[in-house]
Design an enzyme around this catalytic site. Structure first.
Site, PDB file in Angstrom:
ATOM      1  N   GLN A 142       0.927  -1.262  -0.079  1.00  0.00           N
ATOM      2  CA  GLN A 142      -0.025   0.057  -0.132  1.00  0.00           C
ATOM      3  C   GLN A 142       0.758   1.335   0.256  1.00  0.00           C
ATOM      4  OE1 GLN A 142      -2.562  -1.749   3.199  1.00  0.00           O
ATOM      5  NE2 GLN A 142      -4.083  -0.291   1.904  1.00  0.00           N
ATOM      6  N   SER A 143       0.374   2.483  -0.426  1.00  0.00           N
ATOM      7  CA  SER A 143       1.375   3.392  -0.824  1.00  0.00           C
ATOM      8  C   SER A 143       1.730   4.249   0.203  1.00  0.00           C
ATOM      9  CB  SER A 143       0.815   4.336  -1.997  1.00  0.00           C
ATOM     10  OG  SER A 143       0.338   3.809  -2.996  1.00  0.00           O
ATOM     11  N   SER A 144       1.011   4.339   1.317  1.00  0.00           N
ATOM     12  CA  SER A 144       1.271   4.993   2.414  1.00  0.00           C
ATOM     13  C   SER A 144       1.056   4.489   3.907  1.00  0.00           C
ATOM     14  CB  SER A 144       0.671   6.502   2.496  1.00  0.00           C
ATOM     15  OG  SER A 144      -0.865   6.415   2.564  1.00  0.00           O
TER      16      SER A 144
END
Length: 190
Positions: free
Chosen positions: A22-24
């Site tokens: 997941q990106s963050s």
């Protein structure tokens, strides 16, 4: 060609890797459903024929962008295992989650094609050595990279419309006791 026909005993003899990303950190914390869906891919690997003990989960890149600007040790580990010929299947929620830049993406596709490793997601199982599957994987990777560009352009457009990054930063960082939207003339007249 159906997914079942692509999976051979050679693939099943090697490990299946479920790659999570997941990106963050905020996405990891606030979007648990996505993380849970990614962990559930272990069940998809077993449904495809892998023994549960032969399914490896790589989740050390949770909270890291796939754009290539950040070093992702999990992705490096994934590509090394594929290059060594240890992997029969790389599984992700969406193949576009594996890499958000074409340099990383095509390197992985090439390694999978050379090592006879399948790539799978919720839409199906792809064999990068087959022309049509490689074409589809390439398109998915290109769309993923374009999606990042479009999102970045929208964010930058919103910042410019609000008066640029300095104005936005100034609005966000108010001194204690001051509310947003007050003008200096309103404050000094008190």
């Amino acid at each position: 060609m159906s997914d079942a026909l692509k999976i051979t005993s050679s693939h099943l003899a090697r490990v299946a890797i479920v790659y999570l990303r997941q990106s963050s950190a905020a996405q990891v914390e606030n979007n648990r459903e996505s993380t849970d869906r990614q962990y559930a891919l272990v069940n998809k690997a077993t449904d495809l024929g892998w023994v549960a003990d032969n399914v490896m989960v790589i989740d050390e890149d949770l909270g890291l962008s796939g754009s290539g600007a950040v070093a992702r040790s999990g992705f490096a580990r994934l590509t090394a295992e594929v290059a060594l010929g240890h992997v029969g299947l790389v599984l992700g929620l969406e193949v576009s989650r594996l890499a958000r830049n074409n340099a990383d993406w095509y390197r992985l596709i090439d390694l999978c094609g050379l090592s006879n490793t399948l790539i799978g997601d919720a839409d199906g199982v792809y064999h990068p050595a087959l022309f049509n599957d490689r074409l589809l994987l390439g398109l998915k990777g290109t769309m993923s990279e374009a999606e990042l560009y479009v999102l970045r352009a929208r964010l930058n457009g919103g910042i410019r419309k609000q008066g640029g990054p300095r104005r936005v930063a100034a609005r966000l960082a108010c001194r204690t006791g001051l509310g947003r939207g007050r003008r200096r003339s309103q404050i000094s007249s008190r």
